[in-house]
Design an enzyme around this catalytic site. Structure first.
Site, PDB file in Angstrom:
ATOM      1  NE  ARG A 124      96.858 -65.078   9.650  1.00 32.48           N
ATOM      2  CZ  ARG A 124      97.188 -66.294   9.248  1.00 32.48           C
ATOM      3  NH1 ARG A 124      98.461 -66.629   9.132  1.00 32.48           N
ATOM      4  NH2 ARG A 124      96.263 -67.178   8.946  1.00 32.48           N
TER       5      ARG A 124
ATOM      6  NE  ARG B 175     100.375 -66.390  15.503  1.00 31.96           N
ATOM      7  CZ  ARG B 175     100.288 -67.536  14.835  1.00 31.96           C
ATOM      8  NH1 ARG B 175     100.506 -68.672  15.446  1.00 31.96           N
ATOM      9  NH2 ARG B 175      99.998 -67.530  13.549  1.00 31.96           N
TER      10      ARG B 175
ATOM     11  NE  ARG C 118     100.491 -65.617  22.669  1.00 28.44           N
ATOM     12  CZ  ARG C 118     101.469 -65.957  21.838  1.00 28.44           C
ATOM     13  NH1 ARG C 118     101.211 -66.220  20.574  1.00 28.44           N
ATOM     14  NH2 ARG C 118     102.715 -66.023  22.267  1.00 28.44           N
TER      15      ARG C 118
ATOM     16  CG  ASP D  47      88.844 -66.472  13.662  1.00 29.46           C
ATOM     17  OD1 ASP D  47      90.077 -66.609  13.590  1.00 29.46           O
ATOM     18  OD2 ASP D  47      88.038 -67.309  13.218  1.00 29.46           O
TER      19      ASP D  47
ATOM     20  CE1 TYR E 186      89.448 -73.410   9.927  1.00 30.98           C
ATOM     21  CE2 TYR E 186      88.783 -71.754   8.321  1.00 30.98           C
ATOM     22  CZ  TYR E 186      89.760 -72.349   9.108  1.00 30.98           C
ATOM     23  OH  TYR E 186      91.046 -71.872   9.061  1.00 30.98           O
TER      24      TYR E 186
END
Length: 353
Positions: free
Chosen positions: A28, A32, A41, A78, A155
């Site tokens: 990652r 963020r 974003r 993703d 998922y």
């Protein structure tokens, strides 16, 4: 810009060369914690647009490369990205995470799934990887990544993130034949997807089985391991020289089983001491990790000592320095920078302590 003809440092480590320092990247690392990412974003609030638009995905992938010069540049994507190509639609809601509607719950739904054709459903992946290879040349290795069958199935069956995995485990224990059919379908499609990423420019591919750590060893051996192996065997049949990495969160209880998957490198989380991981896995398998992401909230001397401790325990062959999970959103950027700087000076630091 295309660099020299030298093999990227991370690729040399992944192939087992003895090196002065381990290569370093972060899971990652595009995300963020970086202000430049948050600004982008805000302008493009849809995660799928950011990850499936070639220009945006390349820009995000390169943000940490420009800032920190890691030894690995992983494409921004993703693990759910290939699901629509199999007939499983999804959305990612910023505050809630992935939503799959309708969730996969019936034999008819499993029977109606289609095999993945990446050229048809994922052409942007090829363009992203080709562009990244051109941009970083041989100064860093370009990493692709995929989700492993158990985690993707979880998922799809849960329909969202989960804390207890009760729906997929209920299916595993009450309708195992249907789940095995589903897992097999996913495994074959993911193997195709890995090969597509390699053919598009990925030099290393990491497989995330993030939720497999929630299985007992017995159930891991039944529902996760065989399908990891199925992916690896198919990829190695056509691309034997491309290193594969396996990551599982909370993997202490299944670490040895991860080594049975056939991957070249096992990514270790911080719940296992690196020296213990080496002992349990054996030195024929490379290791990645395994610093607690929260270490990056500590002082610089603390960060440095944790880096040095991990590297001492991992040894000078077959180790890629990384966090034991993704970097956390509120991590100070200057501490991320210090992590990379220290990792690249570690041969000097070890000689002076």
């Amino acid at each position: 810009m295309i660099g020299s003809n030298q093999v990227p440092y991370l690729l040399r480590a992944a192939r087992g060369e003895k090196l002065d320092r381990p290569p370093v990247w972060m899971m990652r690392q595009a995300g963020r914690y970086m202000q430049v990412y948050r600004d982008l974003r805000d302008k493009y609030p849809s995660f799928r647009e950011r990850s499936e638009n070639v220009e945006l995905a390349v820009e995000i992938s390169l943000q940490p490369w420009r800032a920190f010069r890691p030894d690995g540049v992983i494409m921004f994507s993703d693990i759910l990205t290939p699901l629509p190509g199999m007939g499983i639609p999804f959305e990612i809601i910023e505050s809630k995470g992935p939503i799959i509607e309708p969730a996969i719950r019936t034999q008819e739904q499993v029977d109606n799934l289609r095999p993945l054709d990446p050229e048809e459903s994922l052409p942007f992946i090829r363009q992203i990887l080709q562009t990244l290879r051109h941009e970083v040349g041989n100064e860093a290795a370009v990493l692709g990544f995929v989700g492993a069958p158990w985690t993707l199935a979880a998922y799809a069956i849960e329909g969202k993130g989960s804390k207890d995995y009760a729906t997929i485990k209920s299916m595993a224990f009450s309708e195992p034949s249907m789940l095995h059919q589903f897992l097999g379908h996913i495994a074959d499609s993911i193997a195709t997807y890995v090969r597509y990423q390699i053919d598009s420019g990925a030099q290393v591919v990491q497989m995330f089985d993030s939720w497999a750590g929630q299985l007992s060893p017995q159930d891991y051996r039944t529902f996760a391991l065989p399908y990891q192996q199925r992916v690896v065997q198919q990829v190695k049949a056509t691309h034997p020289d491309t290193p594969l990495i396996l990551y599982i969160s909370g993997s202490a209880g299944v670490l040895e089983l991860m080594g049975e998957s056939g991957v070249d490198i096992v990514s270790v989380d911080w719940t296992v001491d690196m020296a213990d991981a080496r002992r349990r896995l054996g030195y024929d398998i490379g290791v990645q990790g395994n610093i607690d992401p929260c270490v990056l909230f500590g002082s610089k001397p603390f960060i440095r000592e944790r880096i040095l401790d991990t590297i001492r325990k991992a040894g000078d062959r077959g180790h890629i320095l990384n966090l034991g999970h993704g970097i956390l959103p509120k991590t100070p950027e200057e501490n991320a920078a210090y992590f990379f700087e220290t990792a690249k000076q570690v041969d000097h630091l070890l000689a002076t302590v």
